[in-house]
Design a protein around this motif. Structure first.
Motif, PDB file in Angstrom:
ATOM      1  N   ASP A  85       0.820  -1.218   0.000  1.00 14.85           N
ATOM      2  CA  ASP A  85       0.000   0.000   0.000  1.00 14.85           C
ATOM      3  C   ASP A  85       0.855   1.270   0.000  1.00 14.85           C
ATOM      4  O   ASP A  85       0.340   2.363   0.231  1.00 14.85           O
ATOM      5  CB  ASP A  85      -0.950   0.016   1.202  1.00 14.85           C
ATOM      6  N   GLY A  86       2.157   1.124  -0.313  1.00 19.35           N
ATOM      7  CA  GLY A  86       3.050   2.266  -0.174  1.00 19.35           C
ATOM      8  C   GLY A  86       3.673   2.780  -1.450  1.00 19.35           C
ATOM      9  O   GLY A  86       4.520   3.686  -1.398  1.00 19.35           O
ATOM     10  N   TYR A  87       3.264   2.265  -2.611  1.00 18.84           N
ATOM     11  CA  TYR A  87       3.950   2.657  -3.848  1.00 18.84           C
ATOM     12  C   TYR A  87       3.699   4.107  -4.230  1.00 18.84           C
ATOM     13  O   TYR A  87       4.616   4.810  -4.678  1.00 18.84           O
ATOM     14  CB  TYR A  87       3.570   1.713  -4.988  1.00 18.84           C
ATOM     15  N   ALA A  88       2.484   4.579  -4.067  1.00 25.10           N
ATOM     16  CA  ALA A  88       2.205   5.978  -4.424  1.00 25.10           C
ATOM     17  C   ALA A  88       3.002   6.921  -3.533  1.00 25.10           C
ATOM     18  O   ALA A  88       3.587   7.907  -4.005  1.00 25.10           O
ATOM     19  CB  ALA A  88       0.714   6.269  -4.321  1.00 25.10           C
ATOM     20  N   ALA A  89       3.043   6.635  -2.231  1.00 28.06           N
ATOM     21  CA  ALA A  89       3.800   7.494  -1.317  1.00 28.06           C
ATOM     22  C   ALA A  89       5.294   7.432  -1.616  1.00 28.06           C
ATOM     23  O   ALA A  89       5.992   8.457  -1.578  1.00 28.06           O
ATOM     24  CB  ALA A  89       3.535   7.079   0.129  1.00 28.06           C
ATOM     25  N   ALA A  90       5.800   6.234  -1.920  1.00 26.42           N
ATOM     26  CA  ALA A  90       7.225   6.102  -2.251  1.00 26.42           C
ATOM     27  C   ALA A  90       7.550   6.859  -3.530  1.00 26.42           C
ATOM     28  O   ALA A  90       8.614   7.489  -3.636  1.00 26.42           O
ATOM     29  CB  ALA A  90       7.589   4.627  -2.394  1.00 26.42           C
ATOM     30  N   TYR A  91       6.638   6.839  -4.490  1.00 25.91           N
ATOM     31  CA  TYR A  91       6.865   7.561  -5.742  1.00 25.91           C
ATOM     32  C   TYR A  91       6.876   9.067  -5.503  1.00 25.91           C
ATOM     33  O   TYR A  91       7.735   9.786  -6.028  1.00 25.91           O
ATOM     34  CB  TYR A  91       5.778   7.183  -6.746  1.00 25.91           C
ATOM     35  N   ALA A  92       5.943   9.542  -4.704  1.00 23.33           N
ATOM     36  CA  ALA A  92       5.905  10.975  -4.402  1.00 23.33           C
ATOM     37  C   ALA A  92       7.178  11.412  -3.688  1.00 23.33           C
ATOM     38  O   ALA A  92       7.739  12.481  -3.987  1.00 23.33           O
ATOM     39  CB  ALA A  92       4.671  11.305  -3.554  1.00 23.33           C
ATOM     40  N   ALA A  93       7.652  10.603  -2.744  1.00 22.58           N
ATOM     41  CA  ALA A  93       8.880  10.953  -2.030  1.00 22.58           C
ATOM     42  C   ALA A  93      10.077  10.951  -2.979  1.00 22.58           C
ATOM     43  O   ALA A  93      10.942  11.840  -2.918  1.00 22.58           O
ATOM     44  CB  ALA A  93       9.109   9.966  -0.884  1.00 22.58           C
ATOM     45  N   ALA A  94      10.137   9.956  -3.878  1.00 21.49           N
ATOM     46  CA  ALA A  94      11.242   9.892  -4.834  1.00 21.49           C
ATOM     47  C   ALA A  94      11.199  11.074  -5.791  1.00 21.49           C
ATOM     48  O   ALA A  94      12.243  11.623  -6.171  1.00 21.49           O
ATOM     49  CB  ALA A  94      11.197   8.572  -5.595  1.00 21.49           C
ATOM     50  N   ALA A  95       9.995  11.484  -6.205  1.00 19.58           N
ATOM     51  CA  ALA A  95       9.872  12.651  -7.074  1.00 19.58           C
ATOM     52  C   ALA A  95      10.379  13.904  -6.370  1.00 19.58           C
ATOM     53  O   ALA A  95      11.055  14.748  -6.982  1.00 19.58           O
ATOM     54  CB  ALA A  95       8.429  12.833  -7.510  1.00 19.58           C
ATOM     55  N   GLY A  96      10.082  14.037  -5.091  1.00 20.58           N
ATOM     56  CA  GLY A  96      10.598  15.182  -4.346  1.00 20.58           C
ATOM     57  C   GLY A  96      12.111  15.221  -4.346  1.00 20.58           C
ATOM     58  O   GLY A  96      12.717  16.292  -4.486  1.00 20.58           O
ATOM     59  N   ARG A  97      12.744  14.047  -4.221  1.00 22.23           N
ATOM     60  CA  ARG A  97      14.206  13.999  -4.243  1.00 22.23           C
ATOM     61  C   ARG A  97      14.761  14.321  -5.629  1.00 22.23           C
ATOM     62  O   ARG A  97      15.856  14.895  -5.751  1.00 22.23           O
ATOM     63  CB  ARG A  97      14.681  12.629  -3.757  1.00 22.23           C
TER      64      ARG A  97
END
Length: 200
Positions: free
Chosen positions: A81-93
């Protein structure tokens, strides 16, 4: 802005649109879809989601002057259930490296991309293509709308058709032959078709 590869002076707005679109798709993936196949034969939905996250890590690494070929192809350790959040965090980086003004000089700097050493803007165009084509894969696999913002997809299609020839394919050019688009195919689907993807 013209869509010729050499004249897309700053691909970052296009990349931002593509990343926003992919994030929306990831938020729409249901748990019961994670083991489903995708048009990309290498990945089911779960591993494709992890690959999308990993591709942002590669884009960040390239901007930092590293070699993205040394980074994993699929991000590990992400809960279902964490792929969208992980993607958003990676985009921020990614934008910590590539955003204005700190990322402006990178557009002209020679950087390492998965296919060699190129100007930063060309590397970003490759990651734009990655996001759009794999976003299309994800959308098709999960029954979501499969067209990214039209202007973004049209620009990516025009750029990719300049640098990725229709022939030859295979071997050092890791794409299947182009697929003839359906008459009603939008620009995202036509981009996926040019990169060898089909719905079947």
């Amino acid at each position: 802005m013209t869509v010729r590869t050499s004249q897309i002076t700053d691909p970052r707005p296009l990349v931002a649109d593509a990343l926003t679109w992919v994030h929306g798709l990831l938020t729409g993936v249901r748990a019961d879809q994670l083991d489903a196949p995708t048009p990309c034969p290498e990945f089911d939905v779960r591993t494709l989601a992890g690959h999308l996250v990993a591709s942002l890590g590669k884009a960040r690494l390239a901007g930092e002057g590293g070699d993205p070929r040394t980074a994993p192809a699929v991000a590990a350790g992400i809960p279902d259930d964490g792929y969208a959040a992980a993607y958003a965090a990676a985009a921020g980086r990614v934008w910590e490296v590539w955003g204005s003004p700190q990322g402006d000089p990178l557009l002209d700097r020679e950087l390492t991309a998965p296919f060699g050493t190129v100007a930063g803007r060309v590397a970003l165009l490759a990651y734009l293509n990655e996001a759009l084509v794999h976003g299309w894969d994800l959308a098709v696999a999960t029954g979501q709308p499969a067209e990214a913002p039209r202007e973004t997809a049209e620009a990516a299609l025009a750029a990719v058709q300049q640098v990725l020839p229709e022939q030859p394919r295979g071997g050092p050019i890791p794409f299947a032959p182009p697929v003839t688009p359906a008459p009603d195919a939008g620009p995202t689907e036509r981009l996926a078709n040019w990169c060898g993807r089909s719905r079947t």
